[in-house]
Design an enzyme around this catalytic site. Structure first.
Site, short mmCIF file in Angstrom:
data_model
loop_
_atom_site.label_atom_id
_atom_site.label_comp_id
_atom_site.label_asym_id
_atom_site.label_seq_id
_atom_site.Cartn_x
_atom_site.Cartn_y
_atom_site.Cartn_z
N ASP A 75 0.84 -1.19 0.00
CA ASP A 75 0.00 0.00 0.00
C ASP A 75 0.88 1.25 0.00
O ASP A 75 1.90 1.30 0.69
CB ASP A 75 -0.93 0.03 1.21
CG ASP A 75 -2.01 1.10 1.02
OD1 ASP A 75 -2.95 0.83 0.25
OD2 ASP A 75 -1.88 2.20 1.59
C1 LIG Z 1 2.96 8.48 -5.49
C2 LIG Z 1 2.66 7.49 -6.59
C3 LIG Z 1 1.66 6.54 -6.46
N1 LIG Z 1 1.40 5.67 -7.47
C4 LIG Z 1 0.34 4.64 -7.37
C5 LIG Z 1 0.82 3.29 -6.80
C6 LIG Z 1 -0.47 2.64 -6.39
O1 LIG Z 1 -0.99 1.90 -7.51
C7 LIG Z 1 -1.38 3.82 -6.08
C8 LIG Z 1 -1.66 3.91 -4.59
O2 LIG Z 1 -2.79 3.18 -4.29
P1 LIG Z 1 -2.78 1.82 -3.45
O3 LIG Z 1 -4.06 1.77 -2.69
O4 LIG Z 1 -1.50 1.67 -2.69
O5 LIG Z 1 -2.78 0.68 -4.55
P2 LIG Z 1 -3.83 0.32 -5.68
O6 LIG Z 1 -5.25 0.44 -5.16
O7 LIG Z 1 -3.50 1.09 -6.93
O8 LIG Z 1 -3.49 -1.19 -5.96
P3 LIG Z 1 -3.71 -2.47 -5.00
O9 LIG Z 1 -4.65 -3.37 -5.78
O10 LIG Z 1 -2.33 -3.06 -4.86
O11 LIG Z 1 -4.30 -2.03 -3.70
O12 LIG Z 1 -0.69 5.01 -6.49
C9 LIG Z 1 2.13 5.71 -8.66
O13 LIG Z 1 1.88 4.91 -9.59
N2 LIG Z 1 3.13 6.64 -8.78
C10 LIG Z 1 3.43 7.54 -7.81
O14 LIG Z 1 4.35 8.36 -8.00
#
Ligand SMILES: Cc1cn([C@H]2C[C@H](O)[C@@H](COP(=O)(O)OP(=O)(O)OP(=O)(O)O)O2)c(=O)[nH]c1=O
Length: 203
Positions: A75
């Site tokens: 996360d």
């Molecule tokens: C700060 C930042 C975040 N992110 C993304 C990563 C994560 O996909 C998202 C944060 O949300 P999360 O809730 O961590 O993940 P998610 O819902 O996308 O996926 P999961 O199914 O694993 O829960 O933001 C980037 O792609 N680049 C960046 O620079």
């Protein structure tokens, strides 16, 4: 060797895990991402990473196709003045986040959790990112690109959002969504080495 499952719908996390040559399959583990009252940002991301991994493991319980499964959850949250910035609900929220991040430094926290039937290991990785100032017009144009909508803090350092980044201190892969150094270290302890899927010679 245990079979690794990535409990994530994030394409970034799939790409990052592929980058270090670990074979895996994915499953989706949707959990409630509401912060608890008085929960610190670090405790929040750690709880969610663990929750995603546990939810994944639960789906595989008694599945004969996965006798030795190991599940990875992660996360990411952007933290500004102690407040957790998750994914924006709409344009207005994204513009407010970008205005808040403009011309200052913020923290990005990414937690990972690896679980199997007997063990659980978690790690929280903190990085600091400094943005240059972002004009309202730019923030509008950035929202229109579609990039901010599914990203914590409304930006992607790996995409168009890179133009805002003046300085990064910490783990680039953690900011994108999966800290590769720490992930490889923990997976190794679960008996899953990196660099298994190599196109050329081993480095
Ligand atoms: C700060 C930042 C975040 N992110 C993304 C990563 C994560 O996909 C998202 C944060 O949300 P999360 O809730 O961590 O993940 P998610 O819902 O996308 O996926 P999961 O199914 O694993 O829960 O933001 C980037 O792609 N680049 C960046 O620079």
């Amino acid at each position: 060797m245990p079979q690794l499952l990535l409990a994530s719908g994030s394409p970034r996390r799939r790409e990052l895990l592929t980058q270090i040559g670990v074979p895996f399959t994915t499953l989706s583990a949707d959990i409630d991402e509401t912060p608890l009252q008085d929960e610190t940002p670090a405790a929040y991301v750690e709880r969610l990473a663990r929750g995603k991994a546990d939810a994944g493991l639960l789906q595989l319980a008694n599945d004969p196709a996965y006798p030795t499964a190991c599940v990875l959850g992660a996360d990411t949250a952007v933290v500004l003045d102690g407040r957790i910035l998750g994914k924006p609900a709409d344009e207005a929220e994204a513009l407010a986040m970008l205005a808040g991040l403009s011309n200052r430094e913020h923290e990005v926290l990414t937690a990972i959790a690896v679980v199997d039937e007997q063990h659980c290991e978690t790690r929280v990785v903190s990085s600091r990112v400094r943005f240059r100032s972002i004009s309202t017009e730019e923030a509008h144009a950035y929202w229109a690109s579609g990039e901010p909508c599914d990203k914590a803090g409304s930006y992607g350092i790996q995409g168009l959002g890179a133009v805002f980044v003046e300085h990064l201190s910490g783990s680039y892969s953690a900011v994108v969504g999966l800290p590769l150094c720490e992930t490889a270290e923990i997976l190794q302890r679960f008996g899953i080495p990196c660099w298994q899927c190599l196109e050329g010679d081993k480095p």
